[in-house]
Write an enzyme that holds these catalytic residues in place. Structure first.
Site, short mmCIF file in Angstrom:
data_model
loop_
_atom_site.label_atom_id
_atom_site.label_comp_id
_atom_site.label_asym_id
_atom_site.label_seq_id
_atom_site.Cartn_x
_atom_site.Cartn_y
_atom_site.Cartn_z
N LYS A 277 0.84 -1.20 0.00
CA LYS A 277 0.00 0.00 0.00
C LYS A 277 0.87 1.25 0.00
O LYS A 277 2.02 1.20 0.46
CB LYS A 277 -0.87 0.03 1.27
CG LYS A 277 -1.99 -0.99 1.29
CD LYS A 277 -2.80 -0.85 2.57
CE LYS A 277 -3.93 -1.87 2.62
NZ LYS A 277 -4.96 -1.66 1.60
N ARG A 351 -10.41 -11.51 1.88
CA ARG A 351 -11.23 -12.60 1.33
C ARG A 351 -10.47 -13.93 1.35
O ARG A 351 -11.09 -14.99 1.45
CB ARG A 351 -11.67 -12.22 -0.10
CG ARG A 351 -10.55 -11.99 -1.06
CD ARG A 351 -10.97 -11.21 -2.29
NE ARG A 351 -11.05 -9.76 -2.05
CZ ARG A 351 -11.40 -8.87 -2.98
NH1 ARG A 351 -11.72 -9.27 -4.20
NH2 ARG A 351 -11.44 -7.58 -2.69
#
Ligand code: BES
Ligand code: MN
Ligand code: ZN
Length: 494
Positions: A277, A351
């Site tokens: 990120k 996920r």
């Protein structure tokens, strides 16, 4: 903070502070009018002098009101009486709690729960007052060596009403829920160097020790390996902190009653992994375990209220870091379900841990499963900080969750989970990819999860926008503990 019930006139009640509502324009509530009489028109004079006119959020603190028996009176603006609904009531109660707390009064009597709030009964009003007052006084100062607490804190708040039974029930439920919210906020705020997967496991064990009906078990990486949780383990490869899979079983219902399963994302720090990120605000990725924290908070509330149902909490927890051993974009992993996943972006890690936890949670034979996850930045863009994203393979379950959120002032808004979005997850090399492109990011994330939840009724709450606040008030909110607890309460009532 301690809550009690009183039924006394505001002019004669002895307290550090008496809290009264004033509507627009300069309209005294019944209790305020009563107080006005005892003080020979003090409030009428103040309003006439233009000290306040009753606009929502306005407050006026007056010391030693002559003729009354309290040390202070706090007038709280409630807006137009006709428009007094959930939002205005909650704002009035929050404003009152903040002002009293910094006023030096250590006890207060509030007459706000007597006001008419559209469509809400006394139970709701008192429970909200308890939840909001406790939340307003919360300070994340555990790790400060110098605390910035008020010199004298508000310690006792009495709710004035004639119906003590209802109020006491609301106080007891409200305190349990507020305690759950507080636990979720405290854990959420802890930094990644303290709140690791093992730390979360210890917190779960601690909760299990404190409550007789709560059984906690924790799986380590070797056990997960054996179970074939290749997807979850792929995320923890880059971290030196071992992953954990925490299960909490609350048995308040009959043996054999199918439980509600709550599955919370517990990424204790999400750097993005190799798909790293950008630096700005990366510290906020310590909040990526707020789903897990909300599961712990909800189970604590549930145990404290001794709810007559069975609930299972499941928390997959890991860090997501870059390393020589970390997953790489393009890696293909095999989930516990047997389905293979091409990891096109290591930052879509939530996920990857949830899918194995969702498969695992089938072993509890759940009636319904709700997962809670800070899953997508796209959800922050879609709904902002006001509502969690809600996606489900079952209309009734989705409606029950949305209704619980409305009641608890912890709202969720449904997004579609149509098959039309599924092809975005197509991969040339595996059963699916872990990302679905720029469009509809929240929905494609839920589509991914839906491929692991076909055996049961399931809903997904994307809490990326609501789990914490940014800016000056940066910190975990404890959402959606209130929604989830209300959902469980509603199921007990059915
Ligand atoms: N934990 C983040 C989601 C997130 C990002 C929550 C920002 C709140 C604020 C999640 O693991 C993530 O990184 N999601 C990616 C998914 C993308 C790579 C498909 C995202 O939303 O950017
Ligand atoms: Mn991520
Ligand atoms: Zn994440």
């Amino acid at each position: 903070m301690k809550f009690t019930v009183k039924s006394e006139k505001p002019g004669t009640v002895k307290a550090g502070c008496v809290v009264l509502g004033v509507f627009e324009k300069r309209r005294l509530s019944d209790a305020a009018a009563d107080f006005d009489k005892t003080t020979r028109g003090l409030l009428t004079r103040l309003l006439k002098d233009g000290e306040m006119d009753g606009k929502c959020g306005q407050t006026l603190l007056v010391h030693y009101p002559r003729g009354a028996h309290c040390e202070r009176v706090l007038l709280v603006g409630c807006g137009k009486a006709k428009e007094f609904g959930d939002k205005a009531y909650r704002e009035a109660v929050a404003a009152a709690a903040g002002i009293i707390n910094s006023s030096g009064a250590s006890d207060a009597v509030s007459y706000l729960a007597e006001l008419d709030v559209h469509g809400r009964d006394l139970y709701w009003k008192v429970r909200q007052m308890v939840e909001i007052s406790i939340a307003t006084l919360f300070r994340p100062d555990e790790l400060k060596s110098r605390k910035d607490k008020a010199t004298r804190q508000l310690r006792r708040l009495a709710v004035n009403t004639a119906d003590a039974d209802t109020a006491n029930r609301a106080i007891s439920d409200g305190s349990a829920i507020a305690g759950g919210v507080e636990l979720a906020r405290t854990l959420g705020n802890l930094p990644g160097n303290i709140c690791t997967p093992s730390y979360l496991a210890d917190q779960a064990r601690k909760l299990g020790k404190a409550h007789k009906k709560l059984k906690v078990s924790v799986l380590g990486e070797a056990a997960m390996e054996k179970l074939g949780m290749g997807s979850l383990l792929s995320v923890s490869r880059g971290s030196r902190e071992p992953a954990r899979l925490i299960s909490l079983e609350y048995s308040g219902g009959r043996k054999g009653d199918r439980p509600v399963a709550l599955v919370g994302k517990g990424v204790t720090f999400d750097s993005g992994g190799i798909s790293i990120k950008p630096s700005p605000a990366m510290d906020e990725m310590k909040f990526d375990m707020c789903g897990a924290a909300s599961v712990l908070g909800t189970l604590q509330a549930c145990a404290e209220m001794d709810l007559p149902i069975n609930v299972v909490g499941v928390i997959p927890t890991t860090e997501n870091l870059p390393d020589g051993n970390a997953s790489k974009p393009g890696d293909i992993v095999t989930s516990m379900s047997g389905q293979t996943i091409e990891v096109l972006n290591t930052d879509a890690e939530g996920r990857l841990i949830l899918c194995d936890a969702l498969t695992w949670c089938g072993k509890f034979k759940p009636d319904v499963v709700v997962d809670i996850a800070t899953l997508t930045g796209a959800c922050v863009i879609a709904l902002g900080a006001h509502a969690a994203g809600l996606l489900s393979n079952d209309d009734e379950l989705a409606e029950a969750l949305a209704a619980a959120g409305n009641y608890a002032a912890d709202r969720a808004w449904r997004l579609p989970l149509w098959d039309d979005y599924q092809p975005q997850l197509d991969s040339n090399f595996a059963d699916m990819a872990n990302i679905g492109g720029r469009e509809a990011g929240t929905i494609t994330a839920a589509c991914f999860l839906s491929r692991f939840t076909e055996d049961y009724r399931w809903a997904h709450l994307d809490i990326a926008g609501v789990a914490w606040k940014q800016g000056k008030e940066k910190g975990a909110t404890g959402r959606p503990v209130s929604l989830l607890t209300q959902f469980l309460l509603d199921r007990c009532a059915d």
